[in-house]
Enzyme design. Structure first.
Site, PDB file in Angstrom:
ATOM      1  N   THR A 288      -5.321   4.669 -11.605  1.00 48.08           N
ATOM      2  CA  THR A 288      -6.752   4.720 -11.915  1.00 48.08           C
ATOM      3  C   THR A 288      -7.125   5.930 -12.776  1.00 48.08           C
ATOM      4  OG1 THR A 288      -7.090   5.867  -9.826  1.00 48.08           O
ATOM      5  CG2 THR A 288      -7.419   3.498  -9.812  1.00 48.08           C
TER       6      THR A 288
ATOM      7  N   LYS B  13       0.849  -1.178   0.000  1.00 39.49           N
ATOM      8  CA  LYS B  13       0.000   0.000   0.000  1.00 39.49           C
ATOM      9  C   LYS B  13       0.896   1.242   0.000  1.00 39.49           C
ATOM     10  CE  LYS B  13      -3.626   2.615   0.686  1.00 39.49           C
ATOM     11  NZ  LYS B  13      -4.428   2.875  -0.526  1.00 39.49           N
TER      12      LYS B  13
ATOM     13  N   CYS C 212      -1.651   9.572  -7.991  1.00 34.75           N
ATOM     14  CA  CYS C 212      -2.936   9.356  -7.335  1.00 34.75           C
ATOM     15  C   CYS C 212      -3.852  10.538  -7.568  1.00 34.75           C
ATOM     16  CB  CYS C 212      -2.801   9.114  -5.854  1.00 34.75           C
ATOM     17  SG  CYS C 212      -4.424   8.862  -5.118  1.00 34.75           S
TER      18      CYS C 212
ATOM     19  N   GLY D  75      -4.675  -5.473  -9.659  1.00 33.79           N
ATOM     20  CA  GLY D  75      -5.230  -4.625  -8.621  1.00 33.79           C
ATOM     21  C   GLY D  75      -6.602  -5.080  -8.171  1.00 33.79           C
ATOM     22  N   THR D  76      -7.614  -4.478  -8.741  1.00 34.05           N
ATOM     23  CA  THR D  76      -8.995  -4.738  -8.349  1.00 34.05           C
ATOM     24  C   THR D  76      -9.343  -6.224  -8.289  1.00 34.05           C
ATOM     25  OG1 THR D  76      -9.577  -2.606  -9.287  1.00 34.05           O
ATOM     26  CG2 THR D  76     -11.369  -4.152  -8.948  1.00 34.05           C
TER      27      THR D  76
ATOM     28  N   LEU E 113      -5.536   7.388   0.003  1.00 35.98           N
ATOM     29  CA  LEU E 113      -4.180   6.993   0.396  1.00 35.98           C
ATOM     30  C   LEU E 113      -4.009   6.770   1.895  1.00 35.98           C
ATOM     31  CD1 LEU E 113      -2.187   9.269  -2.072  1.00 35.98           C
ATOM     32  CD2 LEU E 113      -2.464   6.788  -2.204  1.00 35.98           C
TER      33      LEU E 113
END
Ligand SMILES: Cc1cc2nc3c(=O)[nH]c(=O)nc-3n(C[C@H](O)[C@H](O)[C@H](O)COP(=O)(O)OP(=O)(O)OC[C@H]3O[C@@H](n4cnc5c(N)ncnc54)[C@H](O)[C@@H]3O)c2cc1C
Ligand SMILES: Cc1cc2nc3c(=O)[nH]c(=O)nc-3n(C[C@H](O)[C@H](O)[C@H](O)COP(=O)(O)OP(=O)(O)OC[C@H]3O[C@@H](n4cnc5c(N)ncnc54)[C@H](O)[C@@H]3O)c2cc1C
Ligand SMILES: Cc1cc2nc3c(=O)[nH]c(=O)nc-3n(C[C@H](O)[C@H](O)[C@H](O)COP(=O)(O)O)c2cc1C
Ligand SMILES: Cc1cc2nc3c(=O)[nH]c(=O)nc-3n(C[C@H](O)[C@H](O)[C@H](O)COP(=O)(O)O)c2cc1C
Ligand code: FES
Ligand code: FES
Lengths: 314, 286, 314, 286
Positions: C204, C56, C141, C276-277, C84
């Site tokens: 993203t 993370k 981000c 990821g997802t 975040l």
């Protein structure tokens, strides 16, 4: 087994909207390039029940488009690299305008050029076609090297083409933006200043597909434009941004397939919406959307769709 | 042309990897022409997004039943399981909802001056030929089906053609049914027997190219049914185009498979064979 | 009913890849922010069977993240506005590093800062943590106003932060790019020049969701980052662009949920991929992907995955 | 904690809009604790993307059968049809594949010093209370269920609680079953009868807030089971957080519902009621 519902309802909701001089029976219209020139959908839809008709993008001369394969299905979306194939503005007048004269719905002609001069020439011609109520300037097609991307991603170039086209036109001018930019509000403000009456967003998002069996790119063109439900969150974000950045009305496009989808865009402040890929999947979609919106609004106790538009809670 | 929200009546495997599906389809017995197709929406969900195109194998009616069920028209599809959509189709059961857009496209043109017909099918390419055979046999014409496939598993529905009175030749690449080899070899031979025949072909592109070359040298009329990636099936997206006769890289000419096809007169298309242009005099228009 | 397959296989395919000094058992690793700090996935996955672990995103001080709701499901994707949230670099050393020492897989620490100085301070600390084999700089981000977007969308700012961070680090430096730009190759070349060893794309795509029942935006933050299968075509396009624009290796991310998806990115020339997802949907995904890739390659007669990477046919 | 690729055993409507589903789940009878949940993947498709969280109503085993079927452990869910995922779930039939991730999260803590228990459920909030009641009843404790809902249709599975020996009070807003009114009114009254009771609540947020305020003034221990939007259910995404006791806009404190919950000691959470802080002395830690 039942037929597709007709575009009509006795729910007492006022559906008409005014968008910068365009009076629309309701805020639902097709997205350019997914509705042919209209006639293709007659068997499936009451064309007179739509807010407007938007034609396939027109250019000065006929355009053959890209080699095949031109489409690829993706997760909740599709890629297309049609390459703006169209019959050209003159054939449009000869072959398509007679049919469009028989439709009571306002006709919006989408168009593009490879050069600034071509844009101007097409605009000149469109100004003179009676059946064309408004025009939609595509500065955003990502497929053709010189057919838009340079105009649509650079604020100065975008402003230039808009102001030049503006000069030839008394009809309402919609400018359609590409999402493939860092900050869409910069482009939106530039085209507003240059004379756009309405801003339409978004065009397709540039994407790619590849086939591991043949080890080739799925589209002959390499890249294509992503459309359909997959891009709806991106479209909603950009419509929200643009609505807050400009004072001209905004038309929302991108991934709309249901009445709920359409209502989301309107809630964010879009004054009208366009349906693209969903027309290809189900040619009756727009009829179902109009009926569904009326029903939802009636059930929510809203009697005029203008009270819904932009009514997002803090 | 309609979009019917309708239901599956039957769906089952008829050979390894091939399924047959009957769908309730009022109006199709009169409307559907040989060579036309439908766009099937497998489920009212977003995924898979696009409809799938399928040739119409047959349109017919089940008679009314004493139990009170009225006469019900249906359309039959035969499909090969190849990917996401067709795999999902195999799970459909009688009563499941589907949407059926059709009948679509231009089918086969029947020339009343031709009384001798060679139908050439490769694998699933059999599909559009059945209704064609029905119509030709009804006219009392002589109809012969030349059917090819990799193995016996790819040869479908032959007895149904025979019941119409069609003569059938089969060729499989592995020799598991009929002659060993390609169906194009059979075609070359049969064209010697029937030099005035009309030829109608549906199958994979390499087969169609070979058939075109053969018909071209034999100076017989050929109609081909093509496949193409399709988003809409109704001429709206221009995703399904194929190069037409006048096509070149400099001056592209594209024809719309879903609207101007899927059946084309071979001479209207661009073919890889260099002899193509020489053909056109020999082949009549569609 | 069967268990998730283990990350292992006796198919004789060489799966190891070298990526700018990182030796990976195979090219599969998690995408930052979808794998916690690794331990969360132990029950579902053999962590030692992965190419790398990516943590993370870490910041100098602990970060609480955004208010809720933070996630929304979309068609074939999801939006997140986690903001975040993380425990901070010091707690990472104390609480997470001991566990990571027990894993044989190289650990890549993803990190970010609100200011250039914070970036540098975190990089300094990461350089000193033995278990951290490589670092991944998040300049992309889109959720936090000052936590990235300014660095990631402007080539000069991106180059600045990369070169500053580069100076503190001997470890391989991955720079992770945002897709929310007009031309990703401009940013890619800028960070390559500034010293990035590896480029990772994409983060993203900024999106939005809205709820017509409550008439509110679905995320407390307004916008969020779209991830999942919906963005795969965009990610493939950008990976293709970046592979052709730079000479450093590229890690592909975006919508990967299956072995086939992973193979697509590698075919376009990505040297490794991140998931990821799909980890959130199925915590065993990466194990299934490794096994599936081995099987596909073996069936295709390819004995070394490096022969597949970039082997797209003209 | 495992991801099981498993199958549905039963699925049917038990009340208007409420379904009950049994899923084959080896290991669950031992592993599942009261208040834990599962993440269900409805079909191995991309859409809907995310799993759906559901409380575990019950974990049990079907005995081995003479027919040769071995003993089979299963887990039972009770779900309300509210959106895309739950609508799709209603179409699942015995034998259909699903994926089951679990058992997940921290469930209820049973304090051996408390022998008198008030279980407060609102609508579908009944779900996590059944296994809790099972365990408490097994200890010989006094267990009372206070169950609320809009109408009689929202009151589920009561007889199953009664069979455990649980006393049940029902309140419906429309008075169609039990008392007319809110379950919180019942709670206030029962707390007078059982001032030393432990309270366990699951239901919609407004109900939980009211329950918290009541328990706070009554100085009794409260555990609540929360719902939150979840992507992963295993602590990886941080999507499911709720504000903790120390939370303020300036110094946010977030707790992870899927991992530190879904059951929390009320005192560990931030509540709208201003009296919250005064509570903490009165309520013990979980
Ligand atoms: C006019 C026409 C008639 C057809 N008739 C039949 C028939 O009778 N029986 C039969 O089995 N098949 C027929 N096909 C082919 C059939 O459409 C494809 O096999 C099917 O769409 C594959 O879908 P899928 O999801 O299983 O494959 P996927 O590979 O998962 O599909 C991905 C996308 O590619 C498209 N696609 C894949 N293969 C083809 C193909 N060969 N032709 C066109 N599109 C394709 C799909 O429609 C979809 O959009 C016909 C195609 C056309 C154009
Ligand atoms: C720990 C936990 C236990 C639960 N136990 C039960 C139970 O036993 N029975 C039951 O009927 N419901 C339960 N829920 C609520 C259940 O998860 C939602 O009703 C369900 O996810 C709705 O899915 P949908 O696709 O039908 O709704 P949609 O609105 O279409 O879902 C869209 C998204 O929102 C999420 N979502 C929608 N409503 C909720 C909600 N109330 N809570 C959490 N996420 C939501 C969905 O998971 C999905 O990601 C529980 C939730 C949690 C967090
Ligand atoms: C097949 C196809 C052709 C398109 N052609 C045009 C076009 O000619 N001009 C244009 O401005 N947009 C064109 N578009 C973009 C659409 O008008 C629309 O902006 C986009 O598809 C997003 O909407 P959707 O998700 O509803 O499809 C085309 C889209 C598709 C799918
Ligand atoms: C819940 C969530 C949290 C994320 N957190 C981070 C992060 O901390 N740092 C980062 O660089 N990317 C973060 N990302 C982005 C992912 O690493 C990845 O780039 C993106 O999700 C696209 O990949 P996917 O489609 O496979 O999910 C996050 C994504 C999600 C869904
Ligand atoms: S499939 Fe859309 S035009 Fe033919
Ligand atoms: S749902 Fe992902 S952390 Fe809780």
């Amino acid at each position: 087994m039942r037929d597709i519902p007709e575009v009509a309802s006795d729910v007492a909701v006022k559906m008409a909207v005014e968008v910068a001089g365009l009076t629309l029976r309701n805020p639902v219209m097709p997205a350019s390039g997914t509705f042919g020139y209209g006639a293709e959908f007659e068997p499936y839809l009451n064309l007179d029940g739509l807010g407007a008709l938007v034609t396939k993008g027109l250019s000065l001369r006929p355009k053959a488009g890209n080699p095949t394969p031109r489409i690829a299905e993706c997760s909740c979306g599709m890629l297309n690299a049609i390459g703006l194939q169209n019959i050209g503005i003159d054939a449009f007048v000869e072959e398509k305008v007679p049919f469009l004269k028989g439709v009571s719905t306002p006709v919006i002609a989408n168009f593009f050029g490879n050069t600034l001069d071509e844009y101007i020439q097409v605009a000149d011609k469109l100004e003179k076609i009676d059946v064309v109520t408004g025009v939609e300037l595509n500065i955003s097609c990502p497929n053709v090297k010189r057919g838009g991307i340079v105009f649509g991603t650079d604020p100065a170039a975008a402003a230039k083409v808009v102001s030049e086209v503006r000069r030839c036109l008394t009809k309402p001018l919609i400018v359609k933006l590409t999402p493939n930019v860092t900050d869409i509000t910069v482009i939106a403000r530039a085209v507003e200043e240059a004379g756009a009456d309405i801003i339409c967003c978004i065009n397709t998002v540039t994407g790619m597909a590849v086939d591991i069996k043949s080890r080739r790119l799925s589209l002959a063109n390499g890249t294509g434009g992503l459309s359909g439900p997959a891009i709806k969150p991106i479209a909603l974000r950009m419509v929200h941004q643009v609505v807050n950045a400009v004072s001209v009305p905004v038309i929302g496009v991108g991934g709309i397939a249901s009445a709920e989808d359409a209502l989301e865009f309107l809630l964010l402040g879009a004054k009208a919406i366009q349906v693209g890929t969903a027309n290809l999947v189900n040619p009756g979609t727009m009829g179902e959307i109009v009926v569904g919106m009326e029903r939802f609004l009636a059930e929510s106790g809203i009697s005029d769709i203008n009270d819904w538009i932009g009514s997002l809670h803090g | 042309m309609k979009n019917l929200k309708t239901v599956v009546l039957q769906n089952g495997e008829i050979a390894d990897g091939y399924f047959r599906m009957a769908i309730l389809a009022p109006g199709y017995t009169r409307a559907a022409q040989p060579g036309q197709f439908v766009m099937l929406r497998i489920q009212e969900q977003i995924q898979p997004l696009l409809r799938r195109p399928f040739g119409i194998y047959r349109a017919a009616a089940m008679p009314a039943q004493c139990s009170g069920l009225p006469e019900r028209e249906f359309v039959e599809l035969i499909y090969k399981v190849v990917g996401k959509g067709t795999t999902l189709m195999t799970t459909l059961k009688p009563g499941d909802s589907v949407e059926l857009l059709g009948p679509l496209g231009e089918g086969f043109t029947i020339d009343s001056n031709i009384n001798n017909h060679l139908l050439v099918g490769g694998g699933i390419g059999i599909v559009p030929l059945y209704m064609l055979a029905q119509q030709l046999c009804k006219r009392g014409d002589k109809v012969r089906l030349l059917m090819g496939g990799r193995s016996r598993d790819d040869i479908l529905c032959i007895s149904e053609f025979e019941r119409l009175g069609v003569d059938v030749n089969i060729a499989t690449e592995d020799g598991s049914l009929g002659e060993t080899g390609l169906v194009t070899a059979v075609l070359e031979r049969e064209l010697l027997n029937f030099p005035q025949a009309g030829v109608y072909a549906c199958g994979p592109m390499p087969m169609l190219s070979a058939v075109q070359a053969i018909c071209c040298s034999a100076h017989v009329l050929l109609q081909v049914s093509l496949e193409a990636l399709m988003a809409c099936g109704i001429g709206a997206c221009l995703g399904c185009v194929v190069p037409g006769r006048e096509h070149s890289d400099d001056t592209p000419q594209y024809l719309c498979t879903c609207r101007q096809g899927p059946v084309f007169a071979a001479e209207d298309l661009a073919w890889p064979s260099r002899s193509n242009n020489d053909c056109h005099s020999g082949q009549g228009g569609k």
